[in-house]
Design a protein around this motif. Structure first.
Motif, PDB file in Angstrom:
ATOM      1  N   LYS A 198      -6.266  98.221 -12.408  1.00 25.53           N
ATOM      2  CA  LYS A 198      -7.539  97.629 -12.007  1.00 25.53           C
ATOM      3  C   LYS A 198      -7.360  96.681 -10.819  1.00 25.53           C
ATOM      4  N   GLU A 199      -8.494  96.269 -10.258  1.00 20.86           N
ATOM      5  CA  GLU A 199      -8.513  95.354  -9.118  1.00 20.86           C
ATOM      6  C   GLU A 199      -9.003  93.985  -9.572  1.00 20.86           C
ATOM      7  N   PHE A 200      -8.441  92.936  -8.977  1.00 20.74           N
ATOM      8  CA  PHE A 200      -8.743  91.561  -9.359  1.00 20.74           C
ATOM      9  C   PHE A 200      -9.251  90.807  -8.133  1.00 20.74           C
ATOM     10  N   ALA A 201     -10.496  90.362  -8.210  1.00 19.84           N
ATOM     11  CA  ALA A 201     -11.117  89.635  -7.101  1.00 19.84           C
ATOM     12  C   ALA A 201     -11.134  88.149  -7.418  1.00 19.84           C
ATOM     13  N   PHE A 202     -10.358  87.385  -6.662  1.00 21.51           N
ATOM     14  CA  PHE A 202     -10.318  85.932  -6.800  1.00 21.51           C
ATOM     15  C   PHE A 202     -10.908  85.299  -5.544  1.00 21.51           C
ATOM     16  N   PRO A 203     -11.336  84.050  -5.618  1.00 20.49           N
ATOM     17  CA  PRO A 203     -11.730  83.362  -4.387  1.00 20.49           C
ATOM     18  C   PRO A 203     -10.534  83.265  -3.438  1.00 20.49           C
ATOM     19  N   GLY A 204     -10.606  83.955  -2.327  1.00 21.89           N
ATOM     20  CA  GLY A 204      -9.541  83.883  -1.333  1.00 21.89           C
ATOM     21  C   GLY A 204      -8.666  85.103  -1.232  1.00 21.89           C
ATOM     22  N   LEU A 310     -21.058  78.833 -16.282  1.00 25.51           N
ATOM     23  CA  LEU A 310     -21.038  77.372 -16.258  1.00 25.51           C
ATOM     24  C   LEU A 310     -19.733  76.860 -15.645  1.00 25.51           C
ATOM     25  N   ALA A 311     -18.641  77.555 -15.917  1.00 26.41           N
ATOM     26  CA  ALA A 311     -17.354  77.155 -15.339  1.00 26.41           C
ATOM     27  C   ALA A 311     -17.401  77.191 -13.818  1.00 26.41           C
ATOM     28  N   SER A 312     -18.057  78.208 -13.264  1.00 28.06           N
ATOM     29  CA  SER A 312     -18.121  78.323 -11.799  1.00 28.06           C
ATOM     30  C   SER A 312     -18.987  77.234 -11.183  1.00 28.06           C
ATOM     31  N   GLU A 313     -19.874  76.629 -11.988  1.00 29.17           N
ATOM     32  CA  GLU A 313     -20.676  75.508 -11.501  1.00 29.17           C
ATOM     33  C   GLU A 313     -19.908  74.190 -11.574  1.00 29.17           C
ATOM     34  N   HIS A 314     -19.024  74.072 -12.562  1.00 34.43           N
ATOM     35  CA  HIS A 314     -18.315  72.812 -12.786  1.00 34.43           C
ATOM     36  C   HIS A 314     -16.986  72.723 -12.042  1.00 34.43           C
ATOM     37  N   TYR A 315     -16.359  73.866 -11.758  1.00 35.96           N
ATOM     38  CA  TYR A 315     -15.001  73.846 -11.217  1.00 35.96           C
ATOM     39  C   TYR A 315     -14.901  74.680  -9.942  1.00 35.96           C
ATOM     40  N   THR A 316     -13.897  74.351  -9.157  1.00 31.19           N
ATOM     41  CA  THR A 316     -13.535  75.170  -8.011  1.00 31.19           C
ATOM     42  C   THR A 316     -12.179  75.808  -8.284  1.00 31.19           C
ATOM     43  N   ALA A 317     -11.926  76.928  -7.632  1.00 30.47           N
ATOM     44  CA  ALA A 317     -10.626  77.589  -7.738  1.00 30.47           C
ATOM     45  C   ALA A 317     -10.465  78.505  -6.539  1.00 30.47           C
ATOM     46  N   ALA A 318      -9.247  78.590  -6.033  1.00 29.95           N
ATOM     47  CA  ALA A 318      -8.964  79.471  -4.900  1.00 29.95           C
ATOM     48  C   ALA A 318      -7.506  79.888  -4.965  1.00 29.95           C
ATOM     49  N   ALA A 319      -7.214  81.040  -4.372  1.00 28.67           N
ATOM     50  CA  ALA A 319      -5.845  81.557  -4.362  1.00 28.67           C
ATOM     51  C   ALA A 319      -5.510  82.076  -2.975  1.00 28.67           C
ATOM     52  N   GLY A 323       3.621  85.235   0.717  1.00 24.95           N
ATOM     53  CA  GLY A 323       4.793  86.066   0.477  1.00 24.95           C
ATOM     54  C   GLY A 323       4.737  86.662  -0.913  1.00 24.95           C
ATOM     55  N   ASP A 324       5.738  86.351  -1.727  1.00 26.96           N
ATOM     56  CA  ASP A 324       5.788  86.848  -3.098  1.00 26.96           C
ATOM     57  C   ASP A 324       5.351  85.785  -4.104  1.00 26.96           C
ATOM     58  N   LEU A 325       4.443  84.922  -3.693  1.00 23.63           N
ATOM     59  CA  LEU A 325       3.963  83.842  -4.551  1.00 23.63           C
ATOM     60  C   LEU A 325       2.445  83.748  -4.451  1.00 23.63           C
ATOM     61  N   LEU A 326       1.776  83.618  -5.598  1.00 26.02           N
ATOM     62  CA  LEU A 326       0.334  83.397  -5.606  1.00 26.02           C
ATOM     63  C   LEU A 326       0.097  81.906  -5.805  1.00 26.02           C
ATOM     64  N   ARG A 327      -0.405  81.262  -4.762  1.00 26.40           N
ATOM     65  CA  ARG A 327      -0.671  79.822  -4.830  1.00 26.40           C
ATOM     66  C   ARG A 327      -2.122  79.605  -5.262  1.00 26.40           C
ATOM     67  N   VAL A 328      -2.293  78.888  -6.356  1.00 24.90           N
ATOM     68  CA  VAL A 328      -3.618  78.638  -6.928  1.00 24.90           C
ATOM     69  C   VAL A 328      -3.904  77.145  -6.885  1.00 24.90           C
ATOM     70  N   THR A 329      -5.093  76.807  -6.447  1.00 21.44           N
ATOM     71  CA  THR A 329      -5.573  75.432  -6.559  1.00 21.44           C
ATOM     72  C   THR A 329      -6.883  75.461  -7.327  1.00 21.44           C
ATOM     73  N   THR A 330      -7.049  74.525  -8.240  1.00 29.21           N
ATOM     74  CA  THR A 330      -8.273  74.481  -9.038  1.00 29.21           C
ATOM     75  C   THR A 330      -8.557  73.057  -9.478  1.00 29.21           C
ATOM     76  N   SER A 331      -9.831  72.760  -9.637  1.00 26.38           N
ATOM     77  CA  SER A 331     -10.245  71.450 -10.143  1.00 26.38           C
ATOM     78  C   SER A 331     -10.396  71.451 -11.658  1.00 26.38           C
ATOM     79  N   TYR A 332     -10.149  72.600 -12.293  1.00 25.63           N
ATOM     80  CA  TYR A 332     -10.307  72.688 -13.749  1.00 25.63           C
ATOM     81  C   TYR A 332      -9.349  71.741 -14.462  1.00 25.63           C
ATOM     82  N   GLU A 333      -9.851  71.084 -15.498  1.00 27.51           N
ATOM     83  CA  GLU A 333      -9.016  70.304 -16.402  1.00 27.51           C
ATOM     84  C   GLU A 333      -9.704  70.241 -17.757  1.00 27.51           C
ATOM     85  N   VAL A 334      -8.918  70.010 -18.802  1.00 27.84           N
ATOM     86  CA  VAL A 334      -9.506  69.926 -20.133  1.00 27.84           C
ATOM     87  C   VAL A 334     -10.289  68.623 -20.257  1.00 27.84           C
ATOM     88  N   SER A 335     -11.249  68.614 -21.155  1.00 29.12           N
ATOM     89  CA  SER A 335     -12.107  67.450 -21.353  1.00 29.12           C
ATOM     90  C   SER A 335     -11.425  66.436 -22.274  1.00 29.12           C
TER      91      SER A 335
END
Length: 430
Positions: A198-204, A310-319, A323-335
């Motif tokens: 399958k294909e995976f669409a992430f922000p970025g 709701l998660a997409s309204e509260h948090y940001t995420a991008a990838a 090279g051979d590394l997927l760098r992810v940044t996100t504002s998500y954190e547990v409450s």
């Protein structure tokens, strides 16, 4: 040989249309099974019913609540559903069903209707708006439940054979979602249908499974050792039921996520009780007994698993692919409430349980790996995390798969919330 038709599977499928046909089919099922005349059958459409269906109906005698769990291909899977008496005999706080059917494809429980909220609803409200006094009461209720469950684990912990373990239905939540149950082929089941090819669409960035499955993740600056593909492969090997007898077995609910827990509010205090023991057993592998509760009640929140929009309204995420590394940044954190619950799980359940296993010489050297692999399979196989496949969007998909990596893999260097959790519960760390 064709598999027998599952009436519960058909009802779950048709319920999505919301045209009333599923309610009529459900009334027929209840009538056929229990010789009752149900009226006003209503199906709840809530975010927690990922593999189940629940709702209400009336008869001339009273008002009732029903629930059933249904897995695709369950006719070929191991174990018996709904051994409701097991938990009560062990002394666990569990709501006993009034009516029960364990017939293949017709498994269902019927309870007297209650007005208590589920613990999941109480905690979701605290995710949305923190209320320190209400949070403290909820966390204390969880502590008391964990202490009560721990005592049952201690009293029922016993040596088991691979055959004992393999007969338990809990594997439907883990190993049997990795394979094709009739043939045992891997990858199969949900893993194959959700992800492979399958294909995976992430922000970025957009990636296919062949590429994504091989990439290590770096999440908010912390690099992780294992890729998705490595974790699935190791779970297939290590969580095979015949390999899970080494830490003994216990009497356990097996799937006590908080949508299966009533919250009884008594003013200054609150009390929790289980229901829907679909996967209860007498020989549950000890290291798996609390895995579902730990992930689904804590790490799956807030929002990203059960409320992706709701998660997409509260948090940001991008990838970005570096090279051979997927760098992810996100504002998500547990409450705050989920952080408090994780501390309770560490202090009141996991640490003393692992300490007891070690004292009885029943703690495998790779216990961390076993628990992490179980945690990893919780989100990845409970529902399809790919954006656009079901309810997930690019942000929630990336947060979800990143959370799965953090659950399953040790960091290469440094620490995160889960590595600190594992250090706290490690019986060799004092």
């Amino acid at each position: 040989m064709p598999q027998p038709t599952s009436r519960t599977a058909e009802i779950r499928k048709i319920a999505k249309s919301g045209d009333g046909q599923a309610e009529r089919m459900l009334a027929d099922l209840l009538r056929d099974l229990f010789k009752i005349e149900p009226r006003n059958v209503a199906i709840n459409h809530d975010q927690y019913s990922l593999n189940s269906l629940n709702g209400f109906f009336d008869t001339d005698d009273d008002q009732f609540f029903f629930k059933f769990h249904q897995e695709e291909g369950e006719e070929a899977m191991s174990g018996e559903y709904y051994r409701a008496d097991i938990l009560a005999r062990a002394g666990l706080p569990v709501d006993q069903p009034l009516l029960i059917s364990v017939l293949p494809g017709e498994q269902i429980l019927v309870y007297r209707r209650r007005t208590d909220p589920r613990f999941s609803d109480v905690l979701r409200a605290l995710d949305l708006k923190d209320d320190p006094p209400a949070r403290a009461k909820a966390v204390e209720a969880e502590r008391q439940m964990s202490e009560a469950v721990l005592e049952v684990y201690r009293e029922t912990l016993h040596a088991v054979t691979p055959q004992n373990v393999a007969a338990e239905p809990i594997h439907r939540l883990f190993y049997e979602r990795l394979i094709d149950p009739p043939t045992g082929s891997y990858p199969g089941g949900r893993m194959a249908s959700f992800y492979v090819g399958k294909e995976f669409a992430f922000p970025g960035v957009t990636l296919d499974w062949q590429a994504l499955s091989r990439l290590p993740f770096e999440i908010n600056g912390v690099k992780y050792r294992d890729s998705l593909g490595v974790l699935f492969n190791e779970a297939h090997e290590r969580l095979n039921p015949v390999r899970l007898a080494d830490a003994g077995g216990v009497v356990a609910h097996g799937d006590a996520h908080n949508a299966n827990v009533w919250y009884e509010d008594h003013g200054d205090t609150a009390h929790l009780s289980f229901f829907d023991p679909a996967f209860a057993g007498e020989h549950i592998p000890t290291l798996l007994a609390e895995v579902k509760t730990t992930f689904h009640n804590i790490l799956a929140h807030p929002f990203w698993l059960y409320d992706p929009a709701l998660a997409s309204e509260h948090y940001t995420a991008a990838a970005i692919l570096d090279g051979d590394l997927l760098r992810v940044t996100t504002s998500y954190e547990v409450s705050p409430v989920r952080r408090d619950l994780l501390s309770v799980k560490a202090e009141a359940m996991w640490k003393p349980l692992l300490t007891d296993l070690k004292a009885r010489d029943m703690l495998p050297e790779d216990w961390r790996r076993v628990v992490r692999l179980g945690l990893f399979l919780c989100p990845t196989l409970v529902m399809n995390l790919r954006a656009g496949a079901t309810s997930h969007n690019p942000v929630s998909s990336l947060v979800g798969l990143s959370s799965a990596i953090m659950a399953g893999s040790e960091p290469v260097a440094g620490q995160d919330m889960l590595s600190r959790f594992f250090d706290v519960i490690d019986p060799d760390r004092g």
